[in-house]
Design an enzyme around this catalytic site. Structure first.
Site, PDB file in Angstrom:
ATOM      1  CB  SER A 184      39.343  43.372  37.400  1.00 49.76           C
ATOM      2  OG  SER A 184      40.534  42.621  37.830  1.00 49.76           O
ATOM      3  N   GLY A 234      32.951  46.681  45.033  1.00 51.48           N
ATOM      4  CA  GLY A 234      31.893  46.075  44.338  1.00 51.48           C
ATOM      5  C   GLY A 234      31.557  46.574  42.955  1.00 51.48           C
ATOM      6  CB  ALA A 235      33.126  49.235  40.631  1.00 52.31           C
ATOM      7  N   GLY A 236      32.745  46.009  40.211  1.00 54.10           N
ATOM      8  CA  GLY A 236      32.723  45.152  39.367  1.00 54.10           C
ATOM      9  C   GLY A 236      31.611  44.048  39.188  1.00 54.10           C
ATOM     10  CG  ASP A 237      30.864  42.201  42.700  1.00 54.93           C
ATOM     11  OD1 ASP A 237      31.405  41.323  42.014  1.00 54.93           O
ATOM     12  OD2 ASP A 237      31.333  42.546  43.792  1.00 54.93           O
ATOM     13  CG  ASN A 261      31.145  50.525  31.418  1.00 49.99           C
ATOM     14  OD1 ASN A 261      31.633  49.384  32.077  1.00 49.99           O
ATOM     15  ND2 ASN A 261      31.530  50.779  30.189  1.00 49.99           N
TER      16      ASN A 261
END
Length: 376
Positions: A184, A234-237, A261
């Site tokens: 991130s 959890g966006a990164g996951d 994305n």
């Protein structure tokens, strides 16, 4: 780096990382509890896109959730537990993440004696050991690593999550063997970007600004999908799941990052573990199939020279995914609510009757400390 798809188009992935119990606490009061761990978010994406995957996770006998990919149950420790603390006194609602309990780590002996096209090392609570990652590198042709699992430290007194330099970790000597390293924007300062990009493709997620791919002398900005943020957890996951799925399904890295994305944006628009509309998933699969056919017509599959090139129809793919998202009418899409409007858990989760499943609506926290106007 990437390989041809196996006969019949079946690509197998190995996902290594624990499921967790996550608790949201505001001003000292428990608001919600939910299933956590990067593996839970990644499973939603890979399953939704029909990408075959084997999950290796460890939990204790106290694990409270039913999952599609059952974990190993430890006889010696309880399920990893995180507390995410918020304060109404902080305008941007920064959180402090604390590891309260941790399950025993995943060892090389826990991994299957098989070969995989792709491996995903997605630890959140210190469960991936250097020797476990080394074993993944031995049995997987291409390995994706979320750097948070390599650079997290936990305060001995209260478990507060802190970060340290990747160079100071026991994982650093494995960097030349890693295919893709994801970080991130908050984690990027703990990586020597110029050094890392010499060995692998470094992917830095920038929240509402999309992401950036670094590979050797190449740097590419990948566009975001505008979203009204409800919950950034959890966006990164989900990004990781979409990115790996895209590569596994035959896309070039820039298009795969665009797919990452896309799923990250869907996740921040919902509360907690996301649910993806089946009709939307079908449209995405059709667009990916069309993209893969066009890519194979233009480039010889499997060549590194084409993997990191932005295809000529990259913008068309962006438009197609944006259109699909704009047409989404999902009954499971959750309303836009803030911390103040979340339902409050009346009784502390530790005081529930023995054996009762603790599945309160709420957040899942598995990313480093987040600032309210950024999506990790």
């Amino acid at each position: 780096m990437t390989k041809k798809m196996r006969q019949g188009g079946v690509v197998s992935c190995l996902v290594v990382g624990n499921y967790c119990h996550d608790v949201l606490i505001k001003d000292g009061e428990v608001l919600a509890e939910s299933l956590g761990g990067a593996a839970s978010f990644i499973a939603e994406v890979l399953d939704g896109l029909s990408v075959a995957a084997t999950f290796i996770s460890k939990v204790g006998s106290d694990f409270s959730y039913a999952v599609n990919h059952p974990p190993l149950v430890s006889a010696y420790s309880r399920t990893t537990l995180f507390h995410a603390h918020f304060s109404s006194q902080i305008q941007r609602q920064d959180r402090v993440l604390k590891r309260v309990r941790f399950c025993e780590p995943i060892t090389p002996l826990d991994l299957p004696d098989s070969r995989f096209e792709y491996g995903l090392a997605v630890g959140v609570g210190g469960e991936i050991l250097p020797e476990t990652l080394e074993r993944m590198l031995d049995i997987c042709e291409t390995v994706f690593v979320d750097v948070q699992g390599l650079i997290r430290a936990f305060d001995e007194d209260d478990g507060t999550v802190k970060l340290f330099q990747l160079k100071d970790s026991k994982f650093y000597n494995l960097l030349p063997r890693i295919g893709f390293l994801k970080a991130s924007a908050d984690e990027a300062p703990y990586i020597d970007v110029d050094e890392a990009k010499k060995f692998c493709c470094l992917v830095v997620t920038n929240g509402k600004d999309g992401c950036t791919l670094y590979y050797r002398d190449d740097e590419q900005q990948i566009a975001p999908f505008p979203t009204v943020q409800v919950d950034p957890t959890g966006a990164g996951d989900s990004f990781m799941g979409g990115f790996v799925a895209g590569l596994a399904l035959g896309l070039a890295a820039p298009d795969a990052a665009l797919l990452g994305n896309f799923f990250g944006s869907l996740t921040v628009g919902q509360m907690g573990l996301p649910k993806f509309d089946s009709g939307l998933l079908q449209r995405v699969k059709e667009e990916v199939h069309r993209k893969r056919l066009r890519l194979f017509e233009c480039h010889e599959p499997g060549k590194d020279s084409s993997v990191f090139m932005k295809p000529l129809d990259h913008e068309d793919f962006l438009t197609a995914l944006s259109t699909a998202k704009s047409l989404l009418t999902c009954p499971n899409q959750k309303s836009q609510v803030g911390l103040a409007t979340l339902p409050k858990v009346v009784e502390h989760y530790n005081h529930l009757p023995s054996g009762q499943s603790k599945q309160f609506p709420g957040f899942v926290f598995d990313e480093p400390i987040w600032s309210g106007d950024e999506v990790p």
